[in-house]
Write a protein that holds these residues in place. Structure first.
Motif, PDB file in Angstrom:
ATOM      1  N   ASN A 138      -4.334   9.901  12.795  1.00  7.91           N
ATOM      2  CA  ASN A 138      -3.339   9.540  11.790  1.00  7.91           C
ATOM      3  C   ASN A 138      -2.666   8.244  12.229  1.00  7.91           C
ATOM      4  N   ASP A 181      -0.233   6.508   3.977  1.00  3.59           N
ATOM      5  CA  ASP A 181      -0.861   7.804   4.228  1.00  3.59           C
ATOM      6  C   ASP A 181      -1.461   7.785   5.625  1.00  3.59           C
ATOM      7  N   ALA A 182      -2.321   8.749   5.923  1.00  2.00           N
ATOM      8  CA  ALA A 182      -2.849   8.887   7.282  1.00  2.00           C
ATOM      9  C   ALA A 182      -3.697   7.704   7.716  1.00  2.00           C
ATOM     10  N   THR A 183      -4.234   6.925   6.755  1.00  2.10           N
ATOM     11  CA  THR A 183      -5.135   5.823   7.120  1.00  2.10           C
ATOM     12  C   THR A 183      -4.679   4.472   6.589  1.00  2.10           C
ATOM     13  N   HIS A 184      -3.532   4.396   5.945  1.00  2.00           N
ATOM     14  CA  HIS A 184      -3.063   3.138   5.363  1.00  2.00           C
ATOM     15  C   HIS A 184      -1.603   2.869   5.735  1.00  2.00           C
ATOM     16  N   LYS A 218     -12.334   8.240   7.419  1.00  2.00           N
ATOM     17  CA  LYS A 218     -11.781   7.538   6.264  1.00  2.00           C
ATOM     18  C   LYS A 218     -11.564   6.064   6.597  1.00  2.00           C
ATOM     19  N   ARG A 250      -0.061   6.857  11.384  1.00  5.72           N
ATOM     20  CA  ARG A 250       1.396   6.926  11.549  1.00  5.72           C
ATOM     21  C   ARG A 250       1.791   7.443  12.924  1.00  5.72           C
ATOM     22  N   GLU A 306       0.831  -1.197   0.000  1.00  2.00           N
ATOM     23  CA  GLU A 306       0.000   0.000   0.000  1.00  2.00           C
ATOM     24  C   GLU A 306       0.875   1.260   0.000  1.00  2.00           C
ATOM     25  N   ALA A 307       0.353   2.336  -0.582  1.00  8.45           N
ATOM     26  CA  ALA A 307       0.980   3.648  -0.417  1.00  8.45           C
ATOM     27  C   ALA A 307       0.650   4.157   0.982  1.00  8.45           C
TER      28      ALA A 307
END
Length: 514
Positions: free
Chosen positions: A476, A366-369, A511, A478, A363-364
Protein backbone atom coordinates in the motif's frame (compact mmCIF):
# COMPACT_ATOMS: atom_id res chain seq x y z
CA UNK A 1 26.85 23.33 47.47
CA UNK A 2 24.55 21.04 45.47
CA UNK A 3 26.96 18.05 45.54
CA UNK A 4 26.79 18.11 49.35
CA UNK A 5 22.99 18.23 49.50
CA UNK A 6 22.45 14.45 49.92
CA UNK A 7 24.93 14.31 52.82
CA UNK A 8 23.34 17.42 54.38
CA UNK A 9 19.89 15.78 54.22
CA UNK A 10 21.27 12.65 55.89
CA UNK A 11 22.82 14.81 58.62
CA UNK A 12 19.43 16.49 59.19
CA UNK A 13 17.90 13.07 59.87
CA UNK A 14 20.46 12.39 62.60
CA UNK A 15 18.62 14.80 64.91
CA UNK A 16 15.10 14.72 63.46
CA UNK A 17 12.50 12.02 62.91
CA UNK A 18 11.51 13.52 59.55
CA UNK A 19 12.64 16.33 57.23
CA UNK A 20 10.35 18.26 54.86
CA UNK A 21 11.90 19.11 51.48
CA UNK A 22 9.82 22.31 51.25
CA UNK A 23 10.71 23.55 54.75
CA UNK A 24 14.36 22.63 54.16
CA UNK A 25 14.38 24.66 50.91
CA UNK A 26 12.76 27.67 52.65
CA UNK A 27 15.37 27.55 55.41
CA UNK A 28 18.37 27.34 53.09
CA UNK A 29 17.55 29.60 50.10
CA UNK A 30 15.63 32.73 49.19
CA UNK A 31 14.80 31.26 45.78
CA UNK A 32 12.64 28.54 47.33
CA UNK A 33 10.97 27.14 44.20
CA UNK A 34 14.21 26.55 42.29
CA UNK A 35 16.13 25.26 45.31
CA UNK A 36 13.29 22.87 46.18
CA UNK A 37 13.81 21.11 42.84
CA UNK A 38 17.47 20.52 43.78
CA UNK A 39 16.45 19.18 47.20
CA UNK A 40 13.97 16.75 45.59
CA UNK A 41 16.72 15.60 43.19
CA UNK A 42 18.98 14.85 46.16
CA UNK A 43 16.10 13.01 47.87
CA UNK A 44 15.65 10.76 44.83
CA UNK A 45 19.34 9.82 44.81
CA UNK A 46 19.09 8.83 48.49
CA UNK A 47 15.87 6.95 47.81
CA UNK A 48 17.58 4.88 45.09
CA UNK A 49 20.11 3.69 47.67
CA UNK A 50 17.35 2.95 50.25
CA UNK A 51 18.89 5.44 52.65
CA UNK A 52 15.58 7.28 53.14
CA UNK A 53 11.84 6.74 52.71
CA UNK A 54 9.71 9.44 51.06
CA UNK A 55 6.20 10.55 52.05
CA UNK A 56 4.68 12.92 49.43
CA UNK A 57 2.27 15.71 50.35
CA UNK A 58 0.88 18.82 48.68
CA UNK A 59 2.02 22.38 49.36
CA UNK A 60 -0.15 25.33 48.22
CA UNK A 61 1.72 27.49 45.75
CA UNK A 62 1.02 30.80 44.04
CA UNK A 63 1.82 30.69 40.31
CA UNK A 64 2.24 33.57 37.87
CA UNK A 65 -0.05 33.59 34.82
CA UNK A 66 1.38 34.23 31.36
CA UNK A 67 0.49 37.93 31.74
CA UNK A 68 2.06 37.91 35.22
CA UNK A 69 5.28 36.42 33.78
CA UNK A 70 5.33 39.19 31.17
CA UNK A 71 4.83 41.96 33.75
CA UNK A 72 7.46 40.46 36.07
CA UNK A 73 9.99 40.80 33.27
CA UNK A 74 8.92 44.03 31.57
CA UNK A 75 7.06 45.98 34.28
CA UNK A 76 3.43 46.90 34.97
CA UNK A 77 1.45 48.94 32.39
CA UNK A 78 0.94 51.85 34.83
CA UNK A 79 4.69 52.09 35.49
CA UNK A 80 5.42 52.02 31.76
CA UNK A 81 2.83 54.78 31.30
CA UNK A 82 4.42 56.85 34.10
CA UNK A 83 7.87 56.52 32.49
CA UNK A 84 6.50 57.81 29.16
CA UNK A 85 5.02 60.96 30.72
CA UNK A 86 8.17 63.06 30.93
CA UNK A 87 5.87 65.90 29.92
CA UNK A 88 2.06 66.16 29.68
CA UNK A 89 1.02 63.99 26.71
CA UNK A 90 -2.18 63.65 24.69
CA UNK A 91 -3.76 60.23 25.14
CA UNK A 92 -3.91 59.65 21.38
CA UNK A 93 -0.11 59.95 21.10
CA UNK A 94 0.37 57.10 23.60
CA UNK A 95 -1.54 54.44 21.62
CA UNK A 96 1.50 53.49 19.54
CA UNK A 97 3.51 52.80 22.72
CA UNK A 98 1.23 49.95 23.83
CA UNK A 99 0.25 46.63 22.25
CA UNK A 100 -3.38 47.69 22.04
CA UNK A 101 -5.75 50.43 23.17
CA UNK A 102 -7.07 48.02 25.81
CA UNK A 103 -3.56 47.81 27.35
CA UNK A 104 -3.35 51.61 27.39
CA UNK A 105 -6.74 51.86 29.10
CA UNK A 106 -5.58 49.37 31.78
CA UNK A 107 -2.43 51.44 32.32
CA UNK A 108 -4.47 54.65 32.70
CA UNK A 109 -7.01 52.99 35.02
CA UNK A 110 -4.32 51.55 37.32
CA UNK A 111 -2.29 54.75 37.19
CA UNK A 112 -5.28 56.83 38.26
CA UNK A 113 -6.17 54.28 40.96
CA UNK A 114 -2.63 54.38 42.39
CA UNK A 115 -2.50 58.20 42.02
CA UNK A 116 0.71 58.25 39.98
CA UNK A 117 -0.89 59.93 36.91
CA UNK A 118 -3.69 62.42 36.40
CA UNK A 119 -6.06 62.82 33.44
CA UNK A 120 -7.15 66.35 32.43
CA UNK A 121 -8.32 68.10 29.27
CA UNK A 122 -6.56 70.91 27.45
CA UNK A 123 -8.19 73.98 26.00
CA UNK A 124 -9.30 71.94 22.96
CA UNK A 125 -11.08 69.46 25.25
CA UNK A 126 -8.53 66.75 24.35
CA UNK A 127 -7.59 64.26 27.14
CA UNK A 128 -4.06 64.90 28.47
CA UNK A 129 -2.11 62.65 30.86
CA UNK A 130 0.51 63.93 33.33
CA UNK A 131 2.61 62.61 36.21
CA UNK A 132 1.48 63.21 39.77
CA UNK A 133 4.78 62.27 41.43
CA UNK A 134 8.38 62.88 40.42
CA UNK A 135 9.49 59.42 41.54
CA UNK A 136 7.80 56.05 41.27
CA UNK A 137 8.54 52.44 42.28
CA UNK A 138 6.98 49.57 40.33
CA UNK A 139 5.53 47.64 43.29
CA UNK A 140 3.58 45.27 41.02
CA UNK A 141 6.77 44.10 39.31
CA UNK A 142 8.48 43.68 42.71
CA UNK A 143 5.56 41.67 44.12
CA UNK A 144 5.45 39.38 41.08
CA UNK A 145 9.20 38.71 41.22
CA UNK A 146 8.93 38.01 44.95
CA UNK A 147 6.24 35.40 44.27
CA UNK A 148 8.34 33.97 41.46
CA UNK A 149 11.28 33.69 43.85
CA UNK A 150 9.77 32.22 47.03
CA UNK A 151 6.00 32.10 46.57
CA UNK A 152 5.33 34.63 49.35
CA UNK A 153 2.96 37.62 49.19
CA UNK A 154 0.59 39.41 51.58
CA UNK A 155 -3.10 38.54 51.53
CA UNK A 156 -4.18 42.01 50.30
CA UNK A 157 -1.59 42.07 47.50
CA UNK A 158 -2.57 38.52 46.54
CA UNK A 159 -6.22 39.49 46.11
CA UNK A 160 -5.29 42.58 44.09
CA UNK A 161 -3.04 40.67 41.68
CA UNK A 162 -5.57 37.84 41.37
CA UNK A 163 -8.23 40.38 40.34
CA UNK A 164 -5.85 41.54 37.61
CA UNK A 165 -5.42 37.88 36.57
CA UNK A 166 -1.68 38.03 37.16
CA UNK A 167 -1.62 35.16 39.69
CA UNK A 168 -3.33 31.82 40.21
CA UNK A 169 -3.23 29.49 43.18
CA UNK A 170 -2.04 25.91 42.68
CA UNK A 171 0.01 23.33 44.52
CA UNK A 172 3.28 21.43 44.23
CA UNK A 173 4.37 18.05 45.52
CA UNK A 174 6.81 18.13 48.45
CA UNK A 175 8.16 15.21 50.49
CA UNK A 176 8.73 14.29 54.10
CA UNK A 177 11.83 12.10 54.51
CA UNK A 178 12.37 9.46 57.18
CA UNK A 179 15.24 7.05 57.67
CA UNK A 180 15.40 4.14 55.26
CA UNK A 181 16.34 0.49 55.89
CA UNK A 182 20.00 1.07 54.95
CA UNK A 183 20.42 4.28 56.87
CA UNK A 184 23.19 4.08 59.47
CA UNK A 185 23.41 7.26 61.54
CA UNK A 186 26.87 8.77 61.71
CA UNK A 187 28.51 5.78 59.94
CA UNK A 188 27.31 5.45 56.37
CA UNK A 189 28.75 7.94 53.96
CA UNK A 190 26.76 9.13 50.98
CA UNK A 191 28.20 7.68 47.78
CA UNK A 192 28.53 10.28 44.98
CA UNK A 193 28.19 8.98 41.41
CA UNK A 194 30.48 11.47 39.67
CA UNK A 195 33.05 14.14 40.41
CA UNK A 196 31.85 17.75 40.14
CA UNK A 197 33.55 21.13 39.79
CA UNK A 198 32.46 21.98 43.36
CA UNK A 199 34.16 18.85 44.71
CA UNK A 200 37.36 19.76 42.86
CA UNK A 201 37.34 23.33 44.19
CA UNK A 202 36.63 22.23 47.76
CA UNK A 203 39.01 19.25 47.63
CA UNK A 204 36.29 16.94 48.97
CA UNK A 205 36.81 14.53 46.07
CA UNK A 206 40.00 13.23 47.77
CA UNK A 207 38.05 11.55 50.55
CA UNK A 208 34.79 10.87 48.68
CA UNK A 209 33.64 7.25 48.39
CA UNK A 210 32.50 7.14 44.74
CA UNK A 211 29.91 4.70 43.46
CA UNK A 212 31.59 2.01 41.28
CA UNK A 213 31.24 2.55 37.53
CA UNK A 214 29.46 -0.06 35.40
CA UNK A 215 31.59 -0.37 32.27
CA UNK A 216 29.27 -3.03 30.80
CA UNK A 217 26.36 -0.60 30.56
CA UNK A 218 25.24 0.06 26.96
CA UNK A 219 24.28 3.65 27.70
CA UNK A 220 21.54 5.64 26.01
CA UNK A 221 20.54 4.83 22.46
CA UNK A 222 21.89 7.46 20.07
CA UNK A 223 19.06 9.25 18.29
CA UNK A 224 20.21 10.11 14.78
CA UNK A 225 18.62 10.85 11.44
CA UNK A 226 17.49 8.10 9.06
CA UNK A 227 17.07 8.05 5.30
CA UNK A 228 13.58 7.36 4.00
CA UNK A 229 13.40 4.27 1.72
CA UNK A 230 12.51 6.51 -1.23
CA UNK A 231 15.76 8.43 -0.77
CA UNK A 232 17.75 5.18 -0.69
CA UNK A 233 16.24 3.90 -3.93
CA UNK A 234 16.58 7.37 -5.48
CA UNK A 235 20.30 7.38 -4.61
CA UNK A 236 20.69 4.00 -6.34
CA UNK A 237 19.00 5.14 -9.57
CA UNK A 238 20.98 8.38 -9.55
CA UNK A 239 24.21 6.37 -9.20
CA UNK A 240 23.19 4.18 -12.17
CA UNK A 241 22.57 7.22 -14.39
CA UNK A 242 25.87 8.84 -13.39
CA UNK A 243 27.79 5.61 -14.05
CA UNK A 244 26.28 5.55 -17.55
CA UNK A 245 27.47 9.10 -18.23
CA UNK A 246 24.18 11.01 -17.87
CA UNK A 247 23.98 14.61 -16.60
CA UNK A 248 21.39 15.51 -13.96
CA UNK A 249 18.84 18.14 -14.97
CA UNK A 250 17.78 20.92 -12.54
CA UNK A 251 14.31 19.97 -11.29
CA UNK A 252 13.50 22.63 -8.66
CA UNK A 253 10.77 24.19 -10.84
CA UNK A 254 7.75 22.53 -9.19
CA UNK A 255 5.39 25.24 -10.47
CA UNK A 256 5.41 25.15 -14.27
CA UNK A 257 3.52 26.88 -17.05
CA UNK A 258 1.21 24.86 -19.28
CA UNK A 259 3.41 25.95 -22.17
CA UNK A 260 6.48 23.99 -21.04
CA UNK A 261 4.46 21.17 -19.48
CA UNK A 262 2.10 20.55 -22.43
CA UNK A 263 2.33 22.87 -25.46
CA UNK A 264 6.09 22.59 -26.01
CA UNK A 265 5.58 18.78 -26.05
CA UNK A 266 3.04 19.06 -28.90
CA UNK A 267 0.21 18.06 -26.59
CA UNK A 268 -3.11 19.57 -27.78
CA UNK A 269 -4.92 22.00 -25.51
CA UNK A 270 -8.06 19.83 -25.64
CA UNK A 271 -6.20 16.77 -24.31
CA UNK A 272 -7.96 15.17 -21.26
CA UNK A 273 -4.71 15.31 -19.22
CA UNK A 274 -5.03 19.12 -19.23
CA UNK A 275 -8.43 19.10 -17.50
CA UNK A 276 -8.84 20.23 -13.88
CA UNK A 277 -9.66 16.68 -12.77
CA UNK A 278 -6.16 15.55 -13.81
CA UNK A 279 -4.04 18.67 -13.17
CA UNK A 280 -3.59 21.13 -10.28
CA UNK A 281 -4.00 24.71 -11.56
CA UNK A 282 -2.67 27.67 -9.57
CA UNK A 283 -4.93 30.60 -8.74
CA UNK A 284 -2.17 32.98 -7.62
CA UNK A 285 -0.20 33.64 -9.75
CA UNK A 286 -2.58 32.15 -12.29
CA UNK A 287 -0.44 32.87 -15.37
CA UNK A 288 3.22 32.98 -16.29
CA UNK A 289 4.71 36.26 -17.47
CA UNK A 290 7.91 34.96 -19.08
CA UNK A 291 8.10 32.79 -22.21
CA UNK A 292 10.60 32.88 -25.11
CA UNK A 293 8.55 35.00 -27.55
CA UNK A 294 9.88 33.62 -30.87
CA UNK A 295 9.68 30.01 -29.70
CA UNK A 296 6.21 30.69 -28.27
CA UNK A 297 5.00 31.75 -31.72
CA UNK A 298 6.66 28.77 -33.43
CA UNK A 299 4.87 26.39 -31.05
CA UNK A 300 1.59 28.17 -31.75
CA UNK A 301 2.12 27.73 -35.49
CA UNK A 302 3.01 24.01 -35.29
CA UNK A 303 -0.18 23.40 -33.27
CA UNK A 304 -2.61 25.48 -35.33
CA UNK A 305 -1.13 25.39 -38.85
CA UNK A 306 1.60 22.73 -38.95
CA UNK A 307 5.08 23.00 -40.41
CA UNK A 308 8.30 21.07 -41.00
CA UNK A 309 6.33 18.58 -43.11
CA UNK A 310 3.59 18.12 -40.44
CA UNK A 311 -0.08 19.01 -40.84
CA UNK A 312 -0.13 20.12 -37.21
CA UNK A 313 -3.26 19.70 -35.08
CA UNK A 314 -5.45 22.23 -36.91
CA UNK A 315 -7.23 23.95 -34.00
CA UNK A 316 -7.56 27.42 -32.51
CA UNK A 317 -4.50 27.50 -30.19
CA UNK A 318 -5.04 29.95 -27.31
CA UNK A 319 -2.18 31.88 -25.70
CA UNK A 320 -4.03 32.30 -22.39
CA UNK A 321 -4.37 28.52 -22.08
CA UNK A 322 -0.63 28.04 -22.66
CA UNK A 323 0.26 30.60 -19.99
CA UNK A 324 -1.74 28.99 -17.15
CA UNK A 325 0.42 28.01 -14.16
CA UNK A 326 0.17 24.45 -12.85
CA UNK A 327 1.98 22.01 -10.58
CA UNK A 328 4.02 20.06 -13.13
CA UNK A 329 2.43 16.73 -14.08
CA UNK A 330 5.69 15.15 -15.27
CA UNK A 331 9.42 15.90 -15.29
CA UNK A 332 9.27 15.94 -19.11
CA UNK A 333 8.53 19.63 -18.61
CA UNK A 334 12.13 19.92 -17.38
CA UNK A 335 13.30 17.92 -20.43
CA UNK A 336 11.56 20.37 -22.79
CA UNK A 337 13.34 23.32 -21.15
CA UNK A 338 16.73 21.55 -21.33
CA UNK A 339 16.27 20.58 -24.98
CA UNK A 340 15.29 24.16 -25.86
CA UNK A 341 18.42 25.42 -24.06
CA UNK A 342 20.48 22.83 -25.94
CA UNK A 343 19.01 24.05 -29.26
CA UNK A 344 20.16 27.64 -28.53
CA UNK A 345 23.84 26.63 -28.64
CA UNK A 346 25.77 27.79 -31.69
CA UNK A 347 26.76 24.18 -32.40
CA UNK A 348 24.73 21.17 -31.32
CA UNK A 349 26.44 18.84 -28.83
CA UNK A 350 25.03 15.33 -28.13
CA UNK A 351 23.77 15.03 -24.56
CA UNK A 352 22.51 12.41 -22.10
CA UNK A 353 20.22 13.80 -19.37
CA UNK A 354 18.31 12.37 -16.41
CA UNK A 355 16.06 13.61 -13.63
CA UNK A 356 14.42 12.17 -10.50
CA UNK A 357 11.94 14.41 -8.73
CA UNK A 358 8.35 15.05 -7.67
CA UNK A 359 5.39 15.50 -9.98
CA UNK A 360 1.73 16.16 -9.18
CA UNK A 361 -1.55 14.72 -10.48
CA UNK A 362 -5.10 15.39 -9.35
CA UNK A 363 -5.59 11.69 -8.56
CA UNK A 364 -8.02 10.00 -6.17
CA UNK A 365 -5.89 8.53 -3.37
CA UNK A 366 -5.91 4.76 -2.95
CA UNK A 367 -3.52 1.90 -2.24
CA UNK A 368 -1.61 2.43 -5.51
CA UNK A 369 -2.11 6.12 -6.36
CA UNK A 370 -0.95 9.41 -4.82
CA UNK A 371 -1.51 13.00 -5.83
CA UNK A 372 2.23 13.59 -5.40
CA UNK A 373 4.87 11.08 -6.48
CA UNK A 374 8.32 10.83 -8.09
CA UNK A 375 9.20 10.33 -11.74
CA UNK A 376 12.49 8.94 -13.05
CA UNK A 377 13.36 10.07 -16.56
CA UNK A 378 16.30 9.51 -18.89
CA UNK A 379 16.87 10.91 -22.37
CA UNK A 380 19.56 10.92 -25.06
CA UNK A 381 19.86 13.59 -27.79
CA UNK A 382 22.15 12.73 -30.73
CA UNK A 383 22.30 12.54 -34.50
CA UNK A 384 20.26 9.86 -36.33
CA UNK A 385 19.19 7.84 -33.30
CA UNK A 386 16.86 4.93 -34.02
CA UNK A 387 14.37 2.74 -32.21
CA UNK A 388 17.21 0.24 -31.76
CA UNK A 389 19.20 2.86 -29.85
CA UNK A 390 16.20 3.41 -27.57
CA UNK A 391 15.82 -0.32 -26.86
CA UNK A 392 19.57 -0.66 -26.27
CA UNK A 393 19.73 2.31 -23.87
CA UNK A 394 16.73 1.02 -21.91
CA UNK A 395 18.21 -2.49 -21.73
CA UNK A 396 21.53 -1.09 -20.48
CA UNK A 397 19.74 1.00 -17.85
CA UNK A 398 17.48 -1.76 -16.47
CA UNK A 399 20.28 -4.35 -16.51
CA UNK A 400 22.13 -2.17 -14.00
CA UNK A 401 19.61 -3.00 -11.28
CA UNK A 402 18.92 -6.60 -12.15
CA UNK A 403 16.23 -6.82 -14.85
CA UNK A 404 17.70 -8.53 -17.92
CA UNK A 405 14.56 -9.96 -19.58
CA UNK A 406 12.68 -7.11 -21.28
CA UNK A 407 9.84 -6.83 -23.79
CA UNK A 408 8.41 -3.79 -25.53
CA UNK A 409 4.81 -3.17 -26.52
CA UNK A 410 3.63 -0.41 -28.91
CA UNK A 411 1.78 2.39 -27.14
CA UNK A 412 0.53 5.94 -27.65
CA UNK A 413 1.94 9.15 -26.15
CA UNK A 414 1.04 12.63 -27.49
CA UNK A 415 4.67 13.76 -27.78
CA UNK A 416 6.54 10.54 -28.74
CA UNK A 417 6.31 8.46 -31.92
CA UNK A 418 7.00 5.59 -31.89
CA UNK A 419 6.09 4.92 -28.24
CA UNK A 420 6.58 1.73 -26.23
CA UNK A 421 5.56 0.31 -22.87
CA UNK A 422 8.39 -1.56 -21.12
CA UNK A 423 7.76 -4.96 -19.51
CA UNK A 424 10.14 -7.00 -17.35
CA UNK A 425 9.81 -10.72 -16.64
CA UNK A 426 9.37 -11.66 -12.99
CA UNK A 427 10.50 -15.29 -12.46
CA UNK A 428 8.70 -15.63 -9.11
CA UNK A 429 5.34 -14.44 -10.45
CA UNK A 430 6.10 -16.17 -13.79
CA UNK A 431 4.67 -13.31 -15.81
CA UNK A 432 5.60 -10.05 -17.51
CA UNK A 433 5.05 -6.87 -15.46
CA UNK A 434 4.91 -3.29 -16.81
CA UNK A 435 7.86 -1.30 -15.44
CA UNK A 436 8.02 1.88 -17.54
CA UNK A 437 7.20 3.86 -20.68
CA UNK A 438 9.37 5.13 -23.53
CA UNK A 439 9.47 6.69 -26.98
CA UNK A 440 11.16 9.03 -29.47
CA UNK A 441 10.21 12.70 -29.23
CA UNK A 442 8.20 13.88 -32.26
CA UNK A 443 9.73 16.27 -34.83
CA UNK A 444 6.82 18.67 -34.07
CA UNK A 445 8.33 19.01 -30.60
CA UNK A 446 12.03 19.19 -31.51
CA UNK A 447 12.17 21.27 -34.71
CA UNK A 448 10.38 24.40 -33.36
CA UNK A 449 13.03 24.45 -30.61
CA UNK A 450 15.71 24.93 -33.25
CA UNK A 451 17.39 21.51 -33.07
CA UNK A 452 18.96 20.25 -36.34
CA UNK A 453 16.64 18.12 -38.50
CA UNK A 454 18.81 14.99 -38.18
CA UNK A 455 18.88 15.13 -34.35
CA UNK A 456 16.69 12.57 -32.60
CA UNK A 457 15.81 12.36 -28.90
CA UNK A 458 14.99 9.05 -27.20
CA UNK A 459 13.51 8.96 -23.69
CA UNK A 460 12.04 6.63 -21.08
CA UNK A 461 10.64 6.92 -17.57
CA UNK A 462 9.15 5.14 -14.58
CA UNK A 463 7.99 6.01 -11.10
CA UNK A 464 10.29 5.90 -8.06
CA UNK A 465 7.58 4.59 -5.74
CA UNK A 466 7.01 1.32 -7.62
CA UNK A 467 10.56 -0.09 -7.38
CA UNK A 468 10.71 1.09 -3.75
CA UNK A 469 7.54 -0.83 -2.93
CA UNK A 470 8.98 -3.84 -4.75
CA UNK A 471 12.26 -3.64 -2.88
CA UNK A 472 10.73 -3.32 0.61
CA UNK A 473 7.65 -5.51 0.10
CA UNK A 474 5.06 -2.73 0.61
CA UNK A 475 1.57 -3.41 -0.73
CA UNK A 476 0.00 0.00 0.00
CA UNK A 477 1.67 3.20 -1.18
CA UNK A 478 0.17 5.11 1.78
CA UNK A 479 2.40 3.03 4.07
CA UNK A 480 5.39 4.45 2.19
CA UNK A 481 4.32 8.12 2.13
CA UNK A 482 1.87 9.91 4.44
CA UNK A 483 0.41 9.62 7.92
CA UNK A 484 0.36 5.79 7.82
CA UNK A 485 4.15 5.65 7.51
CA UNK A 486 5.75 3.64 10.33
CA UNK A 487 8.73 5.64 11.64
CA UNK A 488 10.31 2.48 13.04
CA UNK A 489 10.30 1.10 9.48
CA UNK A 490 12.22 4.20 8.32
CA UNK A 491 14.79 3.68 11.09
CA UNK A 492 15.34 -0.02 10.44
CA UNK A 493 15.00 -0.48 6.63
CA UNK A 494 18.16 -1.87 5.03
CA UNK A 495 20.45 -0.30 2.47
CA UNK A 496 18.91 -0.49 -1.00
CA UNK A 497 20.75 -2.75 -3.44
CA UNK A 498 19.25 -4.35 -6.55
CA UNK A 499 21.07 -7.34 -7.99
CA UNK A 500 20.15 -9.76 -10.75
CA UNK A 501 20.44 -12.75 -8.40
CA UNK A 502 18.13 -11.17 -5.82
CA UNK A 503 15.47 -9.93 -8.24
CA UNK A 504 13.66 -13.26 -8.12
CA UNK A 505 12.99 -12.79 -4.40
CA UNK A 506 11.12 -9.51 -4.84
CA UNK A 507 7.33 -9.29 -4.72
CA UNK A 508 5.72 -6.98 -7.27
CA UNK A 509 2.32 -5.36 -6.64
CA UNK A 510 -0.26 -6.58 -9.14
CA UNK A 511 -1.83 -3.13 -9.63
CA UNK A 512 -0.49 -0.10 -11.47
CA UNK A 513 1.52 2.28 -9.29
CA UNK A 514 0.93 6.00 -10.01
Amino acid sequence: MTDLLPQTLLNELQTKEEVSTWEFAKAHSEDVVVYHRLVVGALKSLLAQELVIEHPYKVPQIVLTQEGQHLAEHGSPESILWSLLEKPTIKEELKSKFESEAKLNIAISQGLKNKIVVLTKNEDKVPVLSRVTDTHKDTVKEQLNQVKKNGEISASDLQNLKKRQLLTQGEITAYKMTRGPKYAEGIRQFTPTEITSEMILSGSWHSANFKPLNFNSLGLKVQGGHLHPLLKVRALFREIFLELGYEEMPTNNFVESSFWNFDALFQPQQHPARDAHDTFFLTKPAKTLVVPEDYFLRVKKIHSEGGHGSYGLKYDWKEEEAKKNILRTHTTAVSSRMLYRLAQQSKFTPKKYFSIDRVYRNEALDATHLAEFHQIEGLVADYNLTLGDLIGSISQFFEKYGITQLRFKPAYNPYTEPSMEIFGYHPLLKRWVEIGNSGMFRPEMLLPMGLPEDVRVIAWGLSLERPTMIKYGIDNIRKLVGNKLDLEFVETNPICRFEAVSYTHLTLPTKRIV
